[in-house]
Design an enzyme around this catalytic site. Structure first.
Site, PDB file in Angstrom:
ATOM      1  N   ASP A 255       0.842  -1.194   0.000  1.00 43.60           N
ATOM      2  CA  ASP A 255       0.000   0.000   0.000  1.00 43.60           C
ATOM      3  C   ASP A 255       0.876   1.243   0.000  1.00 43.60           C
ATOM      4  OD1 ASP A 255      -2.242  -1.560   0.095  1.00 43.60           O
ATOM      5  OD2 ASP A 255      -2.553  -1.353   2.260  1.00 43.60           O
ATOM      6  N   ARG A 256       0.331   2.314  -0.520  1.00 44.52           N
ATOM      7  CA  ARG A 256       1.097   3.565  -0.594  1.00 44.52           C
ATOM      8  C   ARG A 256       1.616   3.990   0.780  1.00 44.52           C
ATOM      9  NH1 ARG A 256      -0.276   9.266  -0.582  1.00 44.52           N
ATOM     10  NH2 ARG A 256      -2.468   8.763  -0.232  1.00 44.52           N
TER      11      ARG A 256
END
Length: 544
Positions: A255-256
């Site tokens: 995930d970012r």
């Protein structure tokens, strides 16, 4: 067979196939088949071939093959003739064959440059083309109608001004009239002035690099690959631009907002080999996080199924209708306020660790989605939310809107508005599958290659519509000829007359706001074991 024909590529191939692929006694049959294929594909008189040692006449067998091929050509159905266009009918070229996979070249990396400010990595605005072929549901509709019903994040005045500036192209020709009716295989191109959100200035640390893989320690806030509003502020682009590491193949994703071990393969073969281990669940993954409260000392196993509530906003929850998954948790330390927990996910569902921790009542300390008041008094513990999915999403958006942090959530005001309108018109489902959010065509299908939904907050100035109406009449609109001249700091950057973002001044997030306390600590496979250092916030004596 005699000497090899000089320059006779198809014949060389025919002989090679005959020698290497034939069982004894079958060479003659295969030789005839291969030669027949070679004559068809080459289409030139075999008598003109030069043989080592002088000219040589083909034998009767080869002559028979040539005659047979000539007969087949004479009796073959003629190629279909190109249909003549009726008067005033618009010609649509056949679709181009697109390359499979994603590969970025030096030209892509040179689109713009970075600069650093206030602990943040920033990208200078640049011009960029969003491209798409005509969707099936657009056929027979005017371009103006498509914009007005599906691309509502901008007023029609913008698209008229963009067309006058030469930024809208249909089959590589400038759009002169938005009333043009779209046809199958029409190719649309939209040139925009692109702004990217800032990310942390923390450098990407390379843990391992060899002939097969590149393993890095990804900082939080950085997407792995281009998606949504992010392109140059991604791991793939930074590695290509600053470390000359190109043609990398993504093996897995983070995930970012998640930091930690991230692996790339240098070849397709290595990528397939490791991907096989991922599919067979032979890859051991170890994460570490800091959660609210005192996590139990004993091992905790959570096997609650997870359902995606919204792909666009990026929200999931525990639900019996969701996908099965399993995570094992073990407490490492407790400092009186929060606990450091080791997480061993046995499956790879979206936000799996974060959702399971929320369900157990121990959300990650600074999780911008699953540790919010919008989930109710108990913040979603035990799956108790007390809201419909629509009410939950609305509450999350309102909570971040009040904190001016919609960019952390990954959506924008225009995105929300256009989503609601598209849902009303029933046209959003296909669009959502291929969207790349963009300041000009957010939540549209005029997008390039990779799916994404991370956008930055943007709001129209009060006089935006009026300004565009003025620009629409202005014949001196700049096209995109100043690309690459953006040098210097933010105050002196080039401003684009059509760009909404150029008219907005927004406060940058602090580097602290771009860090979430979830880290991929270790990835172990059959032939490798990669590990990063424990992050500072995971130390036993760490305090907020």
């Amino acid at each position: 067979m005699g000497a090899w024909p000089r320059g006779g590529g198809p014949f060389r191939l025919a002989a090679w196939r005959c020698v290497t692929h034939c069982a004894p006694g079958r060479a003659g049959a295969l030789w005839g088949t291969c030669l027949r294929s070679a004559v068809r594909s080459w289409g030139r008189d075999v008598r003109s071939l030069s043989f080592r040692g002088g000219m040589a006449e083909p034998g009767p067998g080869l002559k028979a093959i040539v005659e047979k091929v000539d007969e087949e050509k004479d009796t073959a159905a003629p190629a279909p003739k190109k249909r003549r266009l009726a008067a005033g009918e618009r010609y649509v070229p056949p679709p181009r064959k697109l390359r499979s996979g994603v590969s970025f070249s030096a030209a892509h990396f040179a689109e713009t440059s970075y600069y650093f400010e206030g602990g943040l990595r920033k990208v200078r605005p640049y011009y960029y083309d969003f491209r798409t072929y005509c969707k099936g549901r657009w056929v027979g509709r005017s371009l103006l109608h498509v914009f007005s019903t599906e691309f509502r994040s901008q007023p029609l005045a913008y698209y008229r001004a963009a067309a006058r500036a030469g930024r809208l192209r249909l089959n590589e020709e400038p759009v002169q009239d938005l009333d043009v009716v779209l046809k199958n295989n029409d190719f649309l191109r939209n040139t925009v002035h692109r702004h990217e959100p800032p990310v942390t200035a923390q450098p990407i640390q390379i843990l391992v690099e060899n002939d097969e893989v590149v393993v890095v320690d990804k900082p939080s806030s950085l997407p792995v690959h281009p998606c949504g509003r992010f392109r140059h502020n991604t791991v793939i682009f930074i590695l290509g631009k600053e470390h000359n590491l190109k043609e990398l193949h993504t093996i897995h994703r983070l995930d970012r907002m998640t930091s930690g071990v991230l692996m790339f393969a240098k070849t397709v073969e290595v990528s397939k080999r490791i991907d096989e281990q991922v599919r067979e669940r032979q890859l051991e993954k170890e994460y570490v996080c800091r959660v609210v409260g005192e996590f139990p000392e004993h091992e905790v196993v959570c096997e609650e199924p997870i359902l995606v509530v919204s792909y666009k906003v990026g929200v999931c929850r525990v639900d019996p209708k969701g996908k099965c998954c399993k995570t094992i948790f073990q407490r490492l330390s407790y400092n009186g306020k929060s606990s450091v927990v080791k997480c061993l996910p046995h499956t790879g569902r979206t936000h799996q660790i974060r959702v399971h921790l929320q369900y157990l009542g121990y959300p990650i300390v600074n999780d911008p989605i699953y540790n919010m008041e919008a989930w109710g008094p108990e913040k979603g513990k035990g799956g108790k939310i007390g809201k419909t999915d629509e009410e939950l999403l609305k509450a999350l958006v309102e909570e971040h809107r009040s904190k001016q942090s919609l960019d952390i959530l990954g959506i924008s005001e225009e995105d929300l508005n256009s989503n609601a309108e598209n849902n009303d018109s029933g046209n959003s489902s296909e669009c959502a599958e291929s969207v790349q959010a963009d300041p000009v065509i957010e939540n549209s299908c005029l997008a390039e290659d990779i799916k994404g939904s991370e956008t930055e907050v943007a709001a129209y100035p009060l006089n935006f519509n009026t300004n565009l109406e003025t620009l629409e009449k202005n014949t001196e609109l700049g096209s995109c000829e100043n690309e690459g001249r953006q040098t210097g700091e933010k105050s002196s950057e080039e401003r684009d007359p059509l760009c909404v973002e150029c008219k907005i001044t927004r406060q940058d997030p602090s580097p602290k706001e771009l860090v979430m306390y979830l880290h991929a600590l270790r990835y172990k496979g059959a032939e490798f074991d990669y590990c990063s250092k424990m992050p500072e916030w995971a130390m036993e004596d760490w305090e907020e």
